[in-house]
Design a protein around this motif. Structure first.
Motif, PDB file in Angstrom:
ATOM      1  N   UNK A 118      56.369 -19.966  14.691  1.00 54.75           N
ATOM      2  CA  UNK A 118      55.270 -20.509  15.026  1.00 54.75           C
ATOM      3  C   UNK A 118      54.986 -21.981  14.628  1.00 54.75           C
ATOM      4  N   UNK A 119      54.276 -22.726  15.500  1.00 55.08           N
ATOM      5  CA  UNK A 119      53.985 -24.229  15.174  1.00 55.08           C
ATOM      6  C   UNK A 119      52.697 -23.894  14.145  1.00 55.08           C
ATOM      7  N   UNK A 120      52.322 -25.024  13.555  1.00 51.19           N
ATOM      8  CA  UNK A 120      51.275 -25.198  12.969  1.00 51.19           C
ATOM      9  C   UNK A 120      50.043 -26.201  13.467  1.00 51.19           C
ATOM     10  N   UNK A 121      50.065 -26.330  14.687  1.00 54.17           N
ATOM     11  CA  UNK A 121      49.173 -27.226  15.259  1.00 54.17           C
ATOM     12  C   UNK A 121      47.791 -26.702  15.458  1.00 54.17           C
ATOM     13  N   UNK A 122      47.698 -25.453  15.565  1.00 52.32           N
ATOM     14  CA  UNK A 122      46.402 -24.920  15.428  1.00 52.32           C
ATOM     15  C   UNK A 122      45.861 -24.999  13.874  1.00 52.32           C
ATOM     16  N   UNK A 123      46.711 -24.595  12.953  1.00 51.43           N
ATOM     17  CA  UNK A 123      46.301 -24.486  11.631  1.00 51.43           C
ATOM     18  C   UNK A 123      45.938 -26.165  11.344  1.00 51.43           C
ATOM     19  N   UNK A 172      42.663 -26.885  12.752  1.00 53.11           N
ATOM     20  CA  UNK A 172      41.357 -26.265  12.379  1.00 53.11           C
ATOM     21  C   UNK A 172      40.923 -26.753  10.786  1.00 53.11           C
ATOM     22  N   UNK A 173      41.933 -27.302  10.340  1.00 58.87           N
ATOM     23  CA  UNK A 173      41.956 -27.830   8.934  1.00 58.87           C
ATOM     24  C   UNK A 173      41.175 -29.142   8.920  1.00 58.87           C
ATOM     25  N   UNK A 174      41.048 -29.802  10.026  1.00 62.07           N
ATOM     26  CA  UNK A 174      40.434 -31.295   9.921  1.00 62.07           C
ATOM     27  C   UNK A 174      38.788 -30.926   9.802  1.00 62.07           C
ATOM     28  N   UNK A 175      38.388 -31.588   8.739  1.00 56.69           N
ATOM     29  CA  UNK A 175      37.034 -31.525   8.806  1.00 56.69           C
ATOM     30  C   UNK A 175      36.222 -32.411   9.641  1.00 56.69           C
ATOM     31  N   UNK A 176      36.141 -32.186  11.078  1.00 60.31           N
ATOM     32  CA  UNK A 176      35.503 -32.712  12.017  1.00 60.31           C
ATOM     33  C   UNK A 176      33.830 -32.793  12.307  1.00 60.31           C
ATOM     34  N   UNK A 177      33.300 -31.293  11.678  1.00 65.64           N
ATOM     35  CA  UNK A 177      31.910 -31.219  11.939  1.00 65.64           C
ATOM     36  C   UNK A 177      31.119 -31.199  10.639  1.00 65.64           C
ATOM     37  N   UNK A 178      30.957 -32.165   9.952  1.00 65.02           N
ATOM     38  CA  UNK A 178      30.483 -31.944   8.712  1.00 65.02           C
ATOM     39  C   UNK A 178      29.116 -32.696   8.399  1.00 65.02           C
ATOM     40  N   UNK A 179      28.817 -33.635   9.477  1.00 70.60           N
ATOM     41  CA  UNK A 179      27.683 -34.430   9.338  1.00 70.60           C
ATOM     42  C   UNK A 179      26.188 -33.438   9.709  1.00 70.60           C
ATOM     43  N   UNK A 180      25.371 -33.798   8.974  1.00 70.50           N
ATOM     44  CA  UNK A 180      23.994 -33.393   9.222  1.00 70.50           C
ATOM     45  C   UNK A 180      23.364 -34.350   9.990  1.00 70.50           C
ATOM     46  N   UNK A 181      22.102 -34.198  10.329  1.00 66.58           N
ATOM     47  CA  UNK A 181      21.332 -35.154  10.866  1.00 66.58           C
ATOM     48  C   UNK A 181      20.936 -36.389   9.836  1.00 66.58           C
ATOM     49  N   UNK A 182      20.796 -35.947   8.717  1.00 60.67           N
ATOM     50  CA  UNK A 182      20.275 -37.025   7.617  1.00 60.67           C
ATOM     51  C   UNK A 182      21.648 -37.736   7.412  1.00 60.67           C
ATOM     52  N   UNK A 183      22.621 -37.270   7.327  1.00 61.47           N
ATOM     53  CA  UNK A 183      23.978 -38.036   6.871  1.00 61.47           C
ATOM     54  C   UNK A 183      24.180 -38.898   8.112  1.00 61.47           C
ATOM     55  N   UNK A 184      24.087 -38.373   9.281  1.00 54.93           N
ATOM     56  CA  UNK A 184      24.223 -39.417  10.405  1.00 54.93           C
ATOM     57  C   UNK A 184      23.204 -40.453  10.611  1.00 54.93           C
ATOM     58  N   UNK A 185      22.157 -40.236  10.274  1.00 54.11           N
ATOM     59  CA  UNK A 185      20.840 -41.311  10.418  1.00 54.11           C
ATOM     60  C   UNK A 185      21.198 -42.165   9.241  1.00 54.11           C
TER      61      UNK A 185
END
Length: 164
Positions: A39-44, A47-60
């Motif tokens: 198998x490839x580890x592309x999906x793994x 999925x390991x990339x922390x791309x959705x961690x922003x709260x509205x306060x952090x973005x502001x």
């Protein structure tokens, strides 16, 4: 779609008009194995990339007084390897005509998960091995149904409101 001054930048790619027989897609949709060598580890990795961690306060805090923001870099590790994620915020036109920077957050993560489910479970994916591209056909209603199953029906409404 990117907009620019030359025809190359204005060209929007279109998915194939009909399904293409793809062993890769067939294998992915019925993927079961206990052999890590096959198998490839592309999906793994994705999925390991922390791309959705922003709260509205952090973005502001990352925005200027005009509502703009520079790309944000976040270090993380993948299997002990030091990596850096660089996130370019989306600039969305607001009702007042000005643009405001938005970073991906939990709303976009839910929409991504819904699209992946539609791609794999509902057989709405098209894989073009010649161009190494995978497309998913979906409607907003399909995404809404998935989000509703997860108890998150307002997520798509919020995301749509931001992009107006």
């Amino acid at each position: 779609m990117r907009r620019g001054n030359n025809d190359e930048k204005n060209h929007q790619k279109k998915p194939p008009t009909k399904a293409i027989k793809s062993p890769q897609m067939d294998l992915f949709q019925q993927f079961v194995t206990n052999d890590p060598e096959s198998v490839s580890n592309t999906v793994e990795l994705w999925e390991s990339i922390p791309k959705y961690f922003f709260t509205p306060q952090q973005a502001e805090k990352l925005r200027t007084a005009e509502g703009l923001a520079k790309p944000y870099e976040q270090p993380y590790k993948f299997r002990g390897i030091d990596c850096t994620l660089s996130i370019q915020p989306a600039l969305l036109k607001q009702e007042d005509g000005n643009y405001k920077a938005f970073f991906p957050n939990v709303t976009e993560e839910l929409v991504e998960e819904a699209l992946k489910k539609i791609l794999t479970d509902q057989n709405f994916g098209i894989h073009d091995p010649a161009n190494t591209e995978t497309w998913v056909k979906f409607t907003l209603r399909m995404v809404q149904k998935e989000l509703k199953k997860w108890g998150k029906p307002a997520a798509l409404t919020r995301s749509s409101r931001l992009s107006r």
